[in-house]
Design a protein around this motif. Sequence first.
Motif, mmCIF file in Angstrom:
data_model
loop_
_atom_site.group_PDB
_atom_site.id
_atom_site.type_symbol
_atom_site.label_atom_id
_atom_site.label_comp_id
_atom_site.label_asym_id
_atom_site.label_seq_id
_atom_site.Cartn_x
_atom_site.Cartn_y
_atom_site.Cartn_z
ATOM 1 N N HIS A 56 1.176 -1.146 -0.025
ATOM 2 C CA HIS A 56 0.248 0.424 0.411
ATOM 3 C C HIS A 56 0.797 1.398 0.181
ATOM 4 C CE1 HIS A 56 -3.967 1.568 0.203
ATOM 5 N NE2 HIS A 56 -3.113 2.789 1.382
ATOM 6 N N TRP A 57 1.740 1.378 0.393
ATOM 7 C CA TRP A 57 2.784 2.777 0.854
ATOM 8 C C TRP A 57 3.237 2.664 -1.245
ATOM 9 C CZ3 TRP A 57 7.410 2.955 -1.304
ATOM 10 C CH2 TRP A 57 8.617 4.055 -1.307
ATOM 11 N N THR A 58 3.573 1.727 -1.485
ATOM 12 C CA THR A 58 3.414 1.740 -3.175
ATOM 13 C C THR A 58 2.782 2.561 -4.046
ATOM 14 O OG1 THR A 58 4.568 -0.362 -3.584
ATOM 15 C CG2 THR A 58 3.704 0.508 -5.652
ATOM 16 N N ARG A 59 1.835 2.275 -3.640
ATOM 17 C CA ARG A 59 -0.029 2.827 -4.239
ATOM 18 C C ARG A 59 0.339 4.426 -3.628
ATOM 19 N NH1 ARG A 59 -2.135 -2.096 -1.258
ATOM 20 N NH2 ARG A 59 -1.809 -3.173 -3.322
ATOM 21 N N LYS A 92 1.036 0.094 -9.069
ATOM 22 C CA LYS A 92 0.516 -1.222 -8.958
ATOM 23 C C LYS A 92 1.589 -2.391 -8.804
ATOM 24 C CE LYS A 92 -3.344 0.458 -11.766
ATOM 25 N NZ LYS A 92 -4.045 0.882 -10.913
ATOM 26 N N VAL A 93 1.011 -2.979 -7.880
ATOM 27 C CA VAL A 93 1.410 -4.586 -7.128
ATOM 28 C C VAL A 93 1.704 -5.578 -8.280
ATOM 29 C CG1 VAL A 93 2.422 -6.193 -5.005
ATOM 30 C CG2 VAL A 93 1.588 -3.874 -5.081
ATOM 31 N N LEU A 94 2.800 -6.121 -8.856
ATOM 32 C CA LEU A 94 2.728 -7.099 -10.170
ATOM 33 C C LEU A 94 3.116 -8.358 -9.364
ATOM 34 C CD1 LEU A 94 2.623 -8.075 -13.106
ATOM 35 C CD2 LEU A 94 5.377 -7.547 -13.348
ATOM 36 N N GLU A 95 2.009 -9.496 -9.990
ATOM 37 C CA GLU A 95 2.106 -10.252 -8.403
ATOM 38 C C GLU A 95 2.557 -11.548 -9.681
ATOM 39 O OE1 GLU A 95 -1.864 -12.002 -8.053
ATOM 40 O OE2 GLU A 95 -2.329 -10.237 -6.539
ATOM 41 N N VAL A 96 4.342 -11.959 -9.242
ATOM 42 C CA VAL A 96 4.758 -12.905 -9.902
ATOM 43 C C VAL A 96 4.903 -14.251 -8.693
ATOM 44 C CG1 VAL A 96 6.969 -13.828 -11.249
ATOM 45 C CG2 VAL A 96 6.176 -11.191 -11.166
ATOM 46 N N ASP A 97 4.166 -15.276 -8.793
ATOM 47 C CA ASP A 97 4.579 -15.966 -7.899
ATOM 48 C C ASP A 97 3.194 -17.648 -8.262
ATOM 49 O OD1 ASP A 97 1.343 -15.714 -8.187
ATOM 50 O OD2 ASP A 97 1.035 -14.858 -6.907
ATOM 51 N N GLY A 98 3.918 -17.863 -9.662
ATOM 52 C CA GLY A 98 3.509 -18.722 -9.883
ATOM 53 C C GLY A 98 1.848 -19.551 -10.011
ATOM 54 N N GLY A 99 0.946 -18.448 -10.350
ATOM 55 C CA GLY A 99 -0.480 -18.599 -10.034
ATOM 56 C C GLY A 99 -1.274 -18.898 -8.689
ATOM 57 N N ILE A 100 -0.616 -18.727 -7.679
ATOM 58 C CA ILE A 100 -0.907 -19.232 -6.298
ATOM 59 C C ILE A 100 -1.437 -18.268 -5.304
ATOM 60 C CG2 ILE A 100 0.998 -20.967 -5.410
ATOM 61 C CD1 ILE A 100 2.711 -18.862 -3.636
ATOM 62 N N GLU A 101 -2.732 -18.613 -4.538
ATOM 63 C CA GLU A 101 -3.559 -17.564 -3.662
ATOM 64 C C GLU A 101 -3.714 -18.135 -2.356
ATOM 65 O OE1 GLU A 101 -5.781 -15.459 -5.175
ATOM 66 O OE2 GLU A 101 -4.632 -15.630 -6.988
ATOM 67 N N ALA A 102 -2.840 -18.727 -2.147
ATOM 68 C CA ALA A 102 -2.704 -19.527 -0.287
ATOM 69 C C ALA A 102 -1.513 -19.754 -0.546
ATOM 70 C CB ALA A 102 -3.503 -20.487 0.050
ATOM 71 N N PRO A 103 -0.818 -19.660 0.923
ATOM 72 C CA PRO A 103 0.638 -20.295 0.884
ATOM 73 C C PRO A 103 0.863 -20.998 0.785
ATOM 74 C CG PRO A 103 -0.476 -18.648 3.241
ATOM 75 C CD PRO A 103 -1.279 -19.361 2.210
ATOM 76 N N ASN A 104 1.823 -22.243 0.229
ATOM 77 C CA ASN A 104 2.279 -23.297 0.027
ATOM 78 C C ASN A 104 3.126 -23.663 0.728
ATOM 79 O OD1 ASN A 104 4.676 -21.933 -0.836
ATOM 80 N ND2 ASN A 104 4.380 -22.397 -2.691
#
Length: 262
Positions: free
Chosen positions: A168-171, A242-254
């Motif tokens: 949010h600091w980013t925004r 913006k926050v670019l999600e580069v996470d392999g598609g995860i929506e919860a901790p793996n």
Amino acid sequence: MILDTFRLDGRVAVVTGAGRGIGAATALALAEAGADVALSARTATQLDEVAGKIRALGRKAITIPADLSDLSTVAGLADATAAELGRLDIIVNNVGGTMPNTFMTTSADFLEDAFRFNVATAHALTQAAVPHMLKNDGGSVVNISSMMGRSAGRGFLAYGTAKAALAHWTRLAATDLSPRIRVNAIAVGSVLTSALEVVAQQPEIKAKMEAATPLQRLGEPWEIAAAIVYLSSRAGGYITGKVLEVDGGIEAPNLELGLPDL
């Protein structure tokens, strides 16, 4: 040519946490795109190794070994970089991180330290860099956040809270610094860095993490670095806040830490 918009010729970047992992990969990627780079982290030998690779590419590199948990020290990187390399255009706030902890052992001081190391450091360096960026064509700031800043998992209260704050600091910073300085972040998933060495050495745990990731694998540091080059270059010139999600598609901790109920 579209590929030309990814070039960073004539630009100068500073990368924190640049001795290994995502920071080292980012410093090399920025140099490959044409930038000169200032590198900072605690360990001088690691920085020297990365700097040697950058110089082999024909780019300039300076190393600034420092304890980046000290806010005056991290702020000083801006002046040092501009003095040595002549200008400052790109900031990569990569330093950060917080060890997992249970709720009852997460003291207020621990939470405050997490915020300081992950958010206040980014603010201190960016604020110090702004006058240098405004002397030229503006600039780009990229913060390394985490998918834990938007999801919930036991043991990650301090880390996730700090990374959510950084997002949010980013925004907010993007709004304050537009239009000449762009500010973005990357929400990183599980990437094979030294922080995951223990996991990588345990095939059963690694397999579980991969199975819980839609792309069925863990990320590589260069994949985060590629996104940073994009956000730092003219190719990403219409992106800010913006926050670019580069996470392999995860929506919860793996990664399940196995913490019991209270």
